[in-house]
Design a protein around this motif. Structure first.
Motif, PDB file in Angstrom:
ATOM      1  N   LEU A 191       0.801  -1.090   0.115  1.00  0.00           N
ATOM      2  CA  LEU A 191      -0.009  -0.072  -0.056  1.00  0.00           C
ATOM      3  C   LEU A 191       0.690   1.250  -0.123  1.00  0.00           C
ATOM      4  N   TRP A 192       2.016   1.191   0.723  1.00  0.00           N
ATOM      5  CA  TRP A 192       2.794   2.488   0.976  1.00  0.00           C
ATOM      6  C   TRP A 192       3.580   2.692  -0.609  1.00  0.00           C
ATOM      7  N   ARG A 193       3.710   1.623  -1.276  1.00  0.00           N
ATOM      8  CA  ARG A 193       4.753   1.715  -2.588  1.00  0.00           C
ATOM      9  C   ARG A 193       3.901   1.733  -3.827  1.00  0.00           C
ATOM     10  N   GLU A 194       2.576   1.411  -3.724  1.00  0.00           N
ATOM     11  CA  GLU A 194       1.615   1.319  -5.070  1.00  0.00           C
ATOM     12  C   GLU A 194       0.511   1.961  -5.130  1.00  0.00           C
ATOM     13  N   ASP A 195       0.255   2.773  -5.950  1.00  0.00           N
ATOM     14  CA  ASP A 195      -1.096   3.625  -6.086  1.00  0.00           C
ATOM     15  C   ASP A 195      -2.271   2.732  -6.210  1.00  0.00           C
ATOM     16  N   ARG A 196      -2.439   1.615  -6.685  1.00  0.00           N
ATOM     17  CA  ARG A 196      -3.509   0.533  -6.662  1.00  0.00           C
ATOM     18  C   ARG A 196      -2.841  -0.749  -6.364  1.00  0.00           C
ATOM     19  N   VAL A 197      -3.593  -1.416  -5.743  1.00  0.00           N
ATOM     20  CA  VAL A 197      -3.320  -2.700  -5.099  1.00  0.00           C
ATOM     21  C   VAL A 197      -4.352  -3.831  -5.237  1.00  0.00           C
ATOM     22  N   THR A 198      -3.781  -4.963  -5.894  1.00  0.00           N
ATOM     23  CA  THR A 198      -4.844  -5.902  -6.033  1.00  0.00           C
ATOM     24  C   THR A 198      -4.119  -7.193  -5.130  1.00  0.00           C
ATOM     25  N   TRP A 199      -4.950  -7.649  -4.300  1.00  0.00           N
ATOM     26  CA  TRP A 199      -4.397  -8.399  -3.104  1.00  0.00           C
ATOM     27  C   TRP A 199      -5.447  -9.305  -2.390  1.00  0.00           C
ATOM     28  N   SER A 200      -4.978 -10.508  -2.270  1.00  0.00           N
ATOM     29  CA  SER A 200      -5.781 -11.403  -1.268  1.00  0.00           C
ATOM     30  C   SER A 200      -5.070 -12.137   0.019  1.00  0.00           C
ATOM     31  N   PRO A 235      -4.918   9.074   2.294  1.00  0.00           N
ATOM     32  CA  PRO A 235      -4.206   9.733   1.421  1.00  0.00           C
ATOM     33  C   PRO A 235      -2.605   9.112   0.922  1.00  0.00           C
ATOM     34  N   ARG A 236      -2.044   9.267  -0.019  1.00  0.00           N
ATOM     35  CA  ARG A 236      -0.911   9.024  -0.260  1.00  0.00           C
ATOM     36  C   ARG A 236       0.269   9.575   0.767  1.00  0.00           C
ATOM     37  N   PRO A 237       1.255   8.697   0.961  1.00  0.00           N
ATOM     38  CA  PRO A 237       2.176   9.285   2.235  1.00  0.00           C
ATOM     39  C   PRO A 237       3.041  10.182   1.556  1.00  0.00           C
ATOM     40  N   LEU A 238       3.822  10.756   2.142  1.00  0.00           N
ATOM     41  CA  LEU A 238       4.683  11.969   1.942  1.00  0.00           C
ATOM     42  C   LEU A 238       6.205  11.206   1.571  1.00  0.00           C
ATOM     43  N   GLN A 239       6.628  10.105   2.493  1.00  0.00           N
ATOM     44  CA  GLN A 239       7.672   9.652   2.097  1.00  0.00           C
ATOM     45  C   GLN A 239       7.586   8.294   1.382  1.00  0.00           C
ATOM     46  N   GLN A 240       8.551   8.228   0.295  1.00  0.00           N
ATOM     47  CA  GLN A 240       8.381   7.069  -0.395  1.00  0.00           C
ATOM     48  C   GLN A 240       9.882   6.321  -0.617  1.00  0.00           C
ATOM     49  N   PRO A 241       9.907   5.264  -0.071  1.00  0.00           N
ATOM     50  CA  PRO A 241       8.872   4.630   0.931  1.00  0.00           C
ATOM     51  C   PRO A 241       9.361   4.875   2.171  1.00  0.00           C
ATOM     52  N   ILE A 242       8.706   4.439   3.298  1.00  0.00           N
ATOM     53  CA  ILE A 242       8.946   4.776   4.690  1.00  0.00           C
ATOM     54  C   ILE A 242       9.754   3.796   5.222  1.00  0.00           C
ATOM     55  N   ARG A 243      10.749   4.025   6.143  1.00  0.00           N
ATOM     56  CA  ARG A 243      11.657   2.842   6.895  1.00  0.00           C
ATOM     57  C   ARG A 243      10.570   2.196   7.865  1.00  0.00           C
ATOM     58  N   VAL A 244      10.837   1.082   7.783  1.00  0.00           N
ATOM     59  CA  VAL A 244       9.836   0.113   8.523  1.00  0.00           C
ATOM     60  C   VAL A 244      11.005  -0.907   9.379  1.00  0.00           C
ATOM     61  N   TRP A 245      11.125  -0.553  10.709  1.00  0.00           N
ATOM     62  CA  TRP A 245      11.965  -1.390  11.539  1.00  0.00           C
ATOM     63  C   TRP A 245      11.070  -2.865  12.115  1.00  0.00           C
ATOM     64  N   HIS A 246      11.703  -3.812  12.466  1.00  0.00           N
ATOM     65  CA  HIS A 246      11.083  -4.998  12.976  1.00  0.00           C
ATOM     66  C   HIS A 246      11.327  -5.027  14.613  1.00  0.00           C
ATOM     67  N   GLY A 247      10.512  -4.835  15.402  1.00  0.00           N
ATOM     68  CA  GLY A 247      10.684  -4.868  16.712  1.00  0.00           C
ATOM     69  C   GLY A 247      10.774  -6.237  17.416  1.00  0.00           C
ATOM     70  N   SER A 248      11.714  -6.886  17.979  1.00  0.00           N
ATOM     71  CA  SER A 248      11.768  -8.235  18.490  1.00  0.00           C
ATOM     72  C   SER A 248      12.471  -8.161  20.013  1.00  0.00           C
ATOM     73  N   ALA A 249      11.755  -9.035  21.060  1.00  0.00           N
ATOM     74  CA  ALA A 249      12.416  -9.509  22.069  1.00  0.00           C
ATOM     75  C   ALA A 249      13.256 -10.653  22.077  1.00  0.00           C
ATOM     76  N   THR A 250      12.501 -11.635  21.689  1.00  0.00           N
ATOM     77  CA  THR A 250      13.158 -13.066  21.490  1.00  0.00           C
ATOM     78  C   THR A 250      12.898 -13.948  20.193  1.00  0.00           C
ATOM     79  N   SER A 251      12.068 -13.094  19.622  1.00  0.00           N
ATOM     80  CA  SER A 251      11.521 -14.040  18.587  1.00  0.00           C
ATOM     81  C   SER A 251      12.105 -14.087  17.057  1.00  0.00           C
TER      82      SER A 251
END
Length: 349
Positions: free
Chosen positions: A143-152, A166-182
């Motif tokens: 969704l962050w990267r594509e203007d139209r999405v087909t998905w299931s 709305p469309r986001p300002l940043q293209q793309p956004i930086r997403v971190w993955h939080g982890s304790a022990t997994s």
């Protein structure tokens, strides 16, 4: 190195005075601390997401939007966005809006979340939460990267040539993955070439170091450049003073209160004395020289470039809290920024 302050917005009695702020005053305190963080030169401010007692952080986009209006430079983090509980389309709408309102200062840390009360509220089971997290993220990033999405997928209705605004300002956004022990979170981060944020709070260093090593191995397995792996790590507590003796004296009643709380909750503490907590946990308690040495020792194991400190006063007076953060920025942060280079934030690129 970059430095964040992060709050889960706990709503409990002060561990030293026993005073509990009103809900409105607690939110005002969170926003004021974010303003202070920007004033002192911290790089980011994070707000967690929890949906159970004793937290009131169920709506981080709302809180971060208010902080965005009161600040102009500091990066705004979620810590973490619980995609296993959320509709990724609705989450995208909220965070794309926030990204625009903040001038492109948003960074997401995502995770599955924890706690049975949260799962019950959203009808998410322990058997499906990891799959929900992975599926939700895969849709969210499209969704962050594509203007139209087909998905299931399994957990929400399909999309056919869908536009989400709305469309986001940043293209793309930086997403971190939080982890304790997994390892599940680690695998998801490595697969997509995303940064990892290790909780690094509850235990000694070993399990977190092992998890970060696994992340780097999986990162390389998925074909990513090892030099581009980005790692952040948390801390279990922080109090810096001119001398170690002063730091221990101020933090002792705070630590004693934490032990008492764990006892009331029927939890078995990992660290039973303040001395052990200071020595073997990730807590940064002591003089500036001691804290610099400890962060460098952890960096030798983690290779991390970003670190978070607890944003809340947590038993300190307002003056002690401000003085502590000021001392951290004036005598610790400059040394660690010089010793541990970090990739620039998106706005600096």
């Amino acid at each position: 190195m970059k430095f964040l302050l992060i709050t889960l917005i706990t709503h409990t009695e002060d561990p030293v005075t026993g005073v509990r702020l009103s809900t409105a005053d607690r939110f005002r305190e969170v926003v004021a601390t974010a303003e202070l963080a920007e004033e002192l030169g911290f790089d980011g401010y994070g707000v967690g997401e929890r949906h159970e007692r004793p937290f009131i952080s169920s709506a981080p986009p709302v809180v971060l939007s208010h902080i965005a209006a009161r600040t102009s430079r500091i990066r705004l983090f979620t810590a973490v966005t619980t995609l296993s509980l959320l509709d990724p389309v609705r989450a995208f709408e909220d965070y794309a809006t926030l990204d625009n309102l903040s001038g492109g200062r948003l960074e997401l840390i995502i995770g599955k979340g924890n706690g049975s009360a949260q799962r019950d509220l959203f009808e998410v089971t322990t058997e499906t939460q990891w799959a929900r997290n992975a599926e939700g993220y895969e849709l969210f990033r499209r969704l962050w990267r594509e203007d139209r999405v087909t998905w299931s997928g399994r957990f929400r209705p399909a999309l056919v040539d869908a536009e989400v605004w709305p469309r986001p300002l940043q293209q793309p956004i930086r997403v971190w993955h939080g982890s304790a022990t997994s390892r599940e979170s680690v695998e998801l981060a490595a697969k997509w070439g995303d940064p990892l944020f290790s909780a690094n709070v509850s235990n000694p260093i070993e399990p977190y170091a092992e998890l970060i090593r696994h992340y780097r191995e999986r990162w390389a397995f998925h074909g990513h450049d090892p030099a581009r792996a980005l790692v952040g790590a948390g801390t279990a507590g922080c109090y810096v003073a001119r001398t170690s003796q002063q730091a221990l004296r101020v933090y002792q009643p705070i630590f004693a209160s934490k032990l008492a709380l764990q006892s009331r909750l029927g939890l078995r503490p990992v660290f039973t004395t303040l001395e052990d907590f200071v020595e073997r946990s990730s807590a940064l308690i002591g003089s500036p020289a001691q804290i610099i040495d400890k962060v460098l020792r952890y960096h030798a194991e983690f290779g991390h470039q970003v670190i978070h400190l607890q944003a809340d006063r947590d038993g300190l007076t307002e003056r002690q809290h401000r003085d502590m953060l000021t001392l951290f920025q004036s005598e610790i942060a400059p040394v660690l920024r010089r010793e541990i280079p970090a990739p620039p934030w998106p706005a600096e690129s």
